[in-house]
Design a protein around this motif. Sequence first.
Motif, PDB file in Angstrom:
ATOM      1  N   ASP A 366       0.828  -1.210   0.000  1.00 17.34           N
ATOM      2  CA  ASP A 366       0.000   0.000   0.000  1.00 17.34           C
ATOM      3  C   ASP A 366       0.863   1.262   0.000  1.00 17.34           C
ATOM      4  O   ASP A 366       0.552   2.253  -0.695  1.00 17.34           O
ATOM      5  N   GLU A 367       1.963   1.207   0.775  1.00 21.27           N
ATOM      6  CA  GLU A 367       2.864   2.372   0.794  1.00 21.27           C
ATOM      7  C   GLU A 367       3.470   2.628  -0.580  1.00 21.27           C
ATOM      8  O   GLU A 367       3.582   3.770  -1.032  1.00 21.27           O
ATOM      9  N   LEU A 368       3.862   1.513  -1.233  1.00 23.38           N
ATOM     10  CA  LEU A 368       4.425   1.660  -2.573  1.00 23.38           C
ATOM     11  C   LEU A 368       3.387   2.191  -3.560  1.00 23.38           C
ATOM     12  O   LEU A 368       3.703   3.033  -4.425  1.00 23.38           O
ATOM     13  N   SER A 369       2.180   1.770  -3.424  1.00 21.61           N
ATOM     14  CA  SER A 369       1.115   2.256  -4.312  1.00 21.61           C
ATOM     15  C   SER A 369       0.838   3.726  -4.069  1.00 21.61           C
ATOM     16  O   SER A 369       0.489   4.468  -5.005  1.00 21.61           O
ATOM     17  N   ARG A 370       0.980   4.164  -2.812  1.00 22.75           N
ATOM     18  CA  ARG A 370       0.731   5.568  -2.501  1.00 22.75           C
ATOM     19  C   ARG A 370       1.811   6.490  -3.080  1.00 22.75           C
ATOM     20  O   ARG A 370       1.597   7.692  -3.216  1.00 22.75           O
ATOM     21  N   GLN A 371       2.970   5.925  -3.411  1.00 26.05           N
ATOM     22  CA  GLN A 371       4.018   6.755  -4.032  1.00 26.05           C
ATOM     23  C   GLN A 371       3.639   7.195  -5.448  1.00 26.05           C
ATOM     24  O   GLN A 371       4.167   8.179  -5.951  1.00 26.05           O
ATOM     25  N   ALA A 372       2.767   6.465  -6.069  1.00 20.86           N
ATOM     26  CA  ALA A 372       2.291   6.848  -7.406  1.00 20.86           C
ATOM     27  C   ALA A 372       1.321   8.030  -7.238  1.00 20.86           C
ATOM     28  O   ALA A 372       0.724   8.219  -6.165  1.00 20.86           O
ATOM     29  N   PRO A 373       1.112   8.850  -8.272  1.00 17.82           N
ATOM     30  CA  PRO A 373       1.765   8.717  -9.601  1.00 17.82           C
ATOM     31  C   PRO A 373       3.114   9.414  -9.623  1.00 17.82           C
ATOM     32  O   PRO A 373       3.515  10.076  -8.662  1.00 17.82           O
ATOM     33  N   ASP A 386      14.399   9.232  -4.107  1.00 15.76           N
ATOM     34  CA  ASP A 386      15.034   9.106  -2.795  1.00 15.76           C
ATOM     35  C   ASP A 386      14.155   8.297  -1.835  1.00 15.76           C
ATOM     36  O   ASP A 386      14.652   7.446  -1.077  1.00 15.76           O
ATOM     37  N   VAL A 387      12.864   8.567  -1.866  1.00 15.58           N
ATOM     38  CA  VAL A 387      11.936   7.818  -1.009  1.00 15.58           C
ATOM     39  C   VAL A 387      11.959   6.343  -1.350  1.00 15.58           C
ATOM     40  O   VAL A 387      11.969   5.462  -0.470  1.00 15.58           O
ATOM     41  N   HIS A 388      11.982   6.058  -2.646  1.00 13.31           N
ATOM     42  CA  HIS A 388      11.953   4.655  -3.046  1.00 13.31           C
ATOM     43  C   HIS A 388      13.270   3.956  -2.752  1.00 13.31           C
ATOM     44  O   HIS A 388      13.300   2.751  -2.478  1.00 13.31           O
ATOM     45  N   ARG A 389      14.358   4.679  -2.796  1.00 16.51           N
ATOM     46  CA  ARG A 389      15.629   4.084  -2.394  1.00 16.51           C
ATOM     47  C   ARG A 389      15.592   3.679  -0.921  1.00 16.51           C
ATOM     48  O   ARG A 389      16.057   2.577  -0.530  1.00 16.51           O
ATOM     49  N   ALA A 390      15.031   4.519  -0.066  1.00 16.69           N
ATOM     50  CA  ALA A 390      14.856   4.146   1.348  1.00 16.69           C
ATOM     51  C   ALA A 390      13.917   2.953   1.483  1.00 16.69           C
ATOM     52  O   ALA A 390      14.124   2.053   2.323  1.00 16.69           O
ATOM     53  N   PHE A 391      12.886   2.927   0.625  1.00 12.86           N
ATOM     54  CA  PHE A 391      11.935   1.812   0.648  1.00 12.86           C
ATOM     55  C   PHE A 391      12.646   0.509   0.277  1.00 12.86           C
ATOM     56  O   PHE A 391      12.435  -0.540   0.908  1.00 12.86           O
ATOM     57  N   LYS A 392      13.513   0.579  -0.744  1.00  8.69           N
ATOM     58  CA  LYS A 392      14.232  -0.631  -1.144  1.00  8.69           C
ATOM     59  C   LYS A 392      15.211  -1.070  -0.061  1.00  8.69           C
ATOM     60  O   LYS A 392      15.420  -2.278   0.136  1.00  8.69           O
ATOM     61  N   LEU A 460       8.608  -7.216  -7.350  1.00  6.93           N
ATOM     62  CA  LEU A 460       8.323  -6.869  -8.747  1.00  6.93           C
ATOM     63  C   LEU A 460       7.726  -5.465  -8.854  1.00  6.93           C
ATOM     64  O   LEU A 460       8.074  -4.689  -9.736  1.00  6.93           O
ATOM     65  N   HIS A 461       6.801  -5.174  -7.934  1.00  3.16           N
ATOM     66  CA  HIS A 461       6.181  -3.860  -7.923  1.00  3.16           C
ATOM     67  C   HIS A 461       7.234  -2.768  -7.676  1.00  3.16           C
ATOM     68  O   HIS A 461       7.237  -1.709  -8.333  1.00  3.16           O
ATOM     69  N   SER A 462       8.153  -3.058  -6.759  1.00  4.42           N
ATOM     70  CA  SER A 462       9.196  -2.083  -6.468  1.00  4.42           C
ATOM     71  C   SER A 462      10.123  -1.884  -7.666  1.00  4.42           C
ATOM     72  O   SER A 462      10.511  -0.757  -8.003  1.00  4.42           O
ATOM     73  N   ALA A 463      10.479  -3.001  -8.333  1.00  8.69           N
ATOM     74  CA  ALA A 463      11.357  -2.899  -9.508  1.00  8.69           C
ATOM     75  C   ALA A 463      10.674  -2.127 -10.637  1.00  8.69           C
ATOM     76  O   ALA A 463      11.299  -1.293 -11.318  1.00  8.69           O
ATOM     77  N   ASP A 464       9.378  -2.405 -10.839  1.00 13.96           N
ATOM     78  CA  ASP A 464       8.641  -1.689 -11.891  1.00 13.96           C
ATOM     79  C   ASP A 464       8.551  -0.194 -11.579  1.00 13.96           C
ATOM     80  O   ASP A 464       8.705   0.664 -12.470  1.00 13.96           O
ATOM     81  N   TRP A 465       8.308   0.088 -10.317  1.00 14.26           N
ATOM     82  CA  TRP A 465       8.223   1.511  -9.920  1.00 14.26           C
ATOM     83  C   TRP A 465       9.573   2.208 -10.094  1.00 14.26           C
ATOM     84  O   TRP A 465       9.631   3.349 -10.560  1.00 14.26           O
ATOM     85  N   GLN A 466      10.657   1.459  -9.761  1.00 18.52           N
ATOM     86  CA  GLN A 466      11.982   2.059  -9.949  1.00 18.52           C
ATOM     87  C   GLN A 466      12.260   2.309 -11.442  1.00 18.52           C
ATOM     88  O   GLN A 466      12.849   3.322 -11.815  1.00 18.52           O
ATOM     89  N   ARG A 467      11.823   1.387 -12.291  1.00 15.46           N
ATOM     90  CA  ARG A 467      12.014   1.570 -13.736  1.00 15.46           C
ATOM     91  C   ARG A 467      11.254   2.819 -14.231  1.00 15.46           C
ATOM     92  O   ARG A 467      11.790   3.621 -15.010  1.00 15.46           O
ATOM     93  N   LYS A 468      10.029   2.982 -13.742  1.00 18.29           N
ATOM     94  CA  LYS A 468       9.257   4.166 -14.141  1.00 18.29           C
ATOM     95  C   LYS A 468       9.923   5.456 -13.649  1.00 18.29           C
ATOM     96  O   LYS A 468       9.968   6.457 -14.366  1.00 18.29           O
ATOM     97  N   ILE A 469      10.428   5.392 -12.407  1.00 23.34           N
ATOM     98  CA  ILE A 469      11.086   6.579 -11.866  1.00 23.34           C
ATOM     99  C   ILE A 469      12.321   6.926 -12.700  1.00 23.34           C
ATOM    100  O   ILE A 469      12.563   8.094 -13.044  1.00 23.34           O
ATOM    101  N   ASP A 470      13.126   5.893 -13.022  1.00 27.84           N
ATOM    102  CA  ASP A 470      14.339   6.141 -13.811  1.00 27.84           C
ATOM    103  C   ASP A 470      13.991   6.719 -15.188  1.00 27.84           C
ATOM    104  O   ASP A 470      14.640   7.660 -15.666  1.00 27.84           O
TER     105      ASP A 470
END
Length: 1230
Positions: A366-373, A386-392, A460-470
């Motif tokens: 849920d936290e990862l989903s809230r990082q979108a969009p 930066d937030v997602h790096r801490a999440f990872k 997988l969700h985290s990797a996909d989100w990181q790809r979108k961020i990059d």
Amino acid sequence: MPSSLLLEVPALADFNRVWTELTDWLSLLDRVIKSQRVMVGDLEDINEMIIKQKATLQDLEQRRPQLEELITAAQNLKNKTSNQEARTIITDRIERIQSQWDEVQEHLQNRRQQLNEMLKDSTQWLEAKEEAQQVLGQARAKLESWKEGPYTMDAIERKITETKQLAKDLRQWQINVDVANDLALKLLRDYSADDTRKVHMITENINASWASIHKRVSERETALEETHRLLQQFPLDLEKFLAWLTEAETTANVLQDATHKERLLEDSKGVRELMKQWQDLQGEIEAHTDIYHNLDENGQKILRSLEGSDDAVLLQRRLDNMNFKWSELRKKSLNIRSHLEASSDQWKRLHLSLQELLVWLQLKDDELSRQAPIGGDFPAVQKQNDVHRAFKRELKTKEPVIMSTLETVRIFLTEQPLEGLEKLYQEPRELPPEEKAQNVTRLLRKQAEEVNTEWEKLNLHSADWQRKIDEALERLQELQEATDELDLKLRQAEVIKGSWQPVGDLLIDSLQDHLEKVKALRGEIAPLKENVSHINDLARQLTTLGIQLSPYNLSTLEDLNTRWKLLQVAVEDRIRQLHEAHRDFGPASQHFLSTSVQGPWERAISPNKVPYYINHETQTTCWDHPKMTELYQSLADLNNVRFSAYRTAMKLRRLQKALCLDLLSLSAACDALDQHNLKQNDQPMDILQIINCLTTIYDRLQQEHNNLVNVPLCVDMCLNWLLNVYDTGRTGRIRVLSFKTGIISLCKAHLEDKYRYLFKQVASSTGFCDQRRLGLLLHDSIQIPRQLGEVASFGGSNIEPSVRSCFQFANNKPEIEAALFLDWMRLEPQSMVWLPVLHRVAAAETAKHQAKCNICKECPIIGFRYRSLKHFNYDICQSCFFSGRVAKGHKMHYPMVEYCTPTTSGEDVRDFAKVLKNKFRTKRYFAKHPRMGYLPVQTVLEGDNMETPASSPQLSHDDTHSRIEHYASRLAEMENSNGSYLNDSISPNESIDDEHLLIQHYCQSLNQDSPLSQPRSPAQILISLESEERGELERILADLEEENRNLQAEYDRLKQQHEHKGLSPLPSPPEMMPTSPQSPRDAELIAEAKLLRQHKGRLEARMQILEDHNKQLESQLHRLRQLLEQPQAEAKVNGTTVSSPSTSLQRSDSSQPMLLRVVGSQTSESMGEEDLLSPPQDTSTGLEEVMEQLNNSFPSSRGHNVGSLFHLADDLGRAMESLVSVMTDEEGAE
């Protein structure tokens, strides 16, 4: 001023008017000076304003005589009037206008000084600005050259050195920026009344760019130093962390051994003690988690920079060892906890652990989903990264726990037998043992599978989100760079746009330069369209990726698009305005020529660009410039000059001065012609090409002779003259050769240089010229005297005899070279003799001879001096010589010498010898030895016309000169066919003697007038001819009209007679058609009507023939009258036919003009005729004497005599007899 004073002192009205006009002009000039603003920092604009100020100051100085005259007039008024009030008012006004004049002059001088200082300051600022921009460019280049390099100590230290060097350079370059800023502030402070937008905007841009560079360098230096510190601390931190791992492993091993002791679970106190120790160990592990991650990240960066080296292998081993020890430590910690928590309810604890993990995984998902969009701008996405790096990191920290729990569950399910599970599982109701064991196994396995699935899903969700961020970071960074680049280019273009002056404030001469600059700007900003399209494409791509741009980015994009559109519109509007201004006021508009006329005249332009002039006072239009009309009227004063070549040359000299062509050198004319690429002589030039070339010529003349040349007036006058000579039909085009011929003929150059240049224009590439090409040159040349109505004296408009004479001189070669042409021109052929005479007239203008005229007693003689070679000490001035005045005892056939310059002692001795020699010669000697001062050519009546270039069509309303040429050409045609006609007033039965009497009658009628009353111009000849022939022509027409009325009456009588007899009415003659007769009577009537119709047709044809014959007779009589009215004794002086329109005397065959020229001394020897300067003879001269005079009046008279004139009259009589016989035969047939 009180009206009572004006009544008392009338002269005050004029003084008051002049004072008011001058005061108003000074006030207007002062307002103009104060309203003129310049663009500070624009050297071109400042220079243009300085030129304006200089011209205004010159204008003020030119008006100073008007002020002085006003002051003088005021002093005179004060002296003449005794009215104290008037004297006070005059004194007050003079003081006021003097004060106003001094104030305006002071303003002009102060403004001029200020502009000079502004020019100096602006030049210094522009130089400083260029230096500042140069250092800015160097700084930008260094910043752009920085790239991400190896993450090593050496690389980082090298980057730090480069950054510090750049920072040092920036501190040195700061001086340049400060100097530019100081000079800009000086401009803004000292010239705030002028337009300082350019300085302000450029200064702001420089400072903004400089601050941005400083910030980037400072941030880079800080980041590199931090990186350098980390790299220095990394080995120490790594060693320290490995040492701690070793200690922690030892502690973990001790705890693990303690937890595996038997019967440990029964000792609750011991379990609690071990649990406390484990918690301490776990706290240390959690405290070192961030240290571990930092070391791991920095180690990976260092590894990537050391790829392929031995240090990289060693570091990789140490990092792998660290990671392995860290993982093992965490596993041991989890095992220790598992063993400490082991009890009879182990499956429940496992169940709770799995449930906790499922809840945690759900929360993290849920936290990862809230990082979108994805954020809509680069800073927001960077923060999300930066937030997602801490999440990872959190996921990586939790991974061992999850893996350990799953492994514990797997081991628990594998090791526990079914019996043990039965005991562990207590249900409210009793179930079979096998079913209880299966339920526990199924529950734990299901939860473990859910945890594993959720864990993999979360990863997988985290990797996909990181790809979108990059991807978003990459695209947004590209968008930001593109927007920054476009914004910079737009700002630069907007700076240029902001420096534009209003089109109305621009100088007309600078419109073309401004137009070219704006077009160049349009070309420079054209590539920006690709930049705008690129950022719009990037925005669309981000939208496609589901990235909603932030309001800031959206507003930036909208702002850039709007600015781009506004810039395009502004550039196009500027170009359109400049085009319209250039069209309305530029050289193509001829607007600058509108000042060539003053009210009530106005200069207008026809559709083919030909100018014409409107007189609003009389509401009339004309082709000629008002000044040109005045010039032509003034040329009529020269008609009293007896000798046509001198008359023509003096007219051309006056025209040459009026057009300021006497100031134009041949080299300057050639430069202007070459500048406009006028090399194709057969090509036509339109009005704009002519104006542009003339403007170039006169602009250069104005620079050399500022006070003598009025460019608009001279261009308009010269254009007017060229059109009058070569385009009387006002088609708007003349040939290039015609333009060159007109300009070169009247420019200031040596005569032979003109000949060489003109010959070169018609010669081929090999330097030879054939008859056709020479005919082109002579045709264009003869148009110059033709326009003045003097062409008849130079052989007429037919140039074929001149061409034939030139090639006969060259032994009839098919082509001639320049040397032969010059030799022929030195003989001064009759068709071109006016040109050398023009040069002699120009040379004699300022000549002053220390001699006295024997007729008018003028001393000294100014201009030409004519010395007799028959009498000692006998001189005549040019005025007396040209007017035909003679002194008693001197005959016209006596030889004379012409001087253009003061005589030398050698010339005096030479002339004395000639006078002494001529004293022993008789009159018969002079009559037998005539010497002509020019090369005679055959008349217009001899030879066929050559092919002449297509000249401009004549005006629909032929002018006087065109009508004269028309009559002369008609006469030439009739004389060539040996036929001439008389009017029908002569009976066919009259003898030829009657025709001779008719000629004698006309001659005597001419001689009966006094010399003063005789016509002196071609226009007067035409008027007298028309007045004499109009009555005869009207009588003939009246007779024919009377006969036509009789025929019409006869026809009406027959028609009434037929109607009276009851027959059908006859149709009118034009309606009669051949029809089959209804009865013999009808056939007779139709036949009779047909005869009447034929008779009427014959009468109309006869009337037409008589009209044509009458016109031919009119032309013949005009020719005879023109010959009679030519000067009675013509002498060729300096290569020209000496003619006097004010006398009716004719010259004899033995008294041709005699002329010898000494080129070195610019003198000419001429022998006049006895009767050329003698008083007029008695007007009752007999027919034979008149015929002899007529015979001698032809240009080439040696082949004719009186008998040829009688033979011509016989031919005229025979032609008339034939005409009358034809008419008689027609009447007999009728």
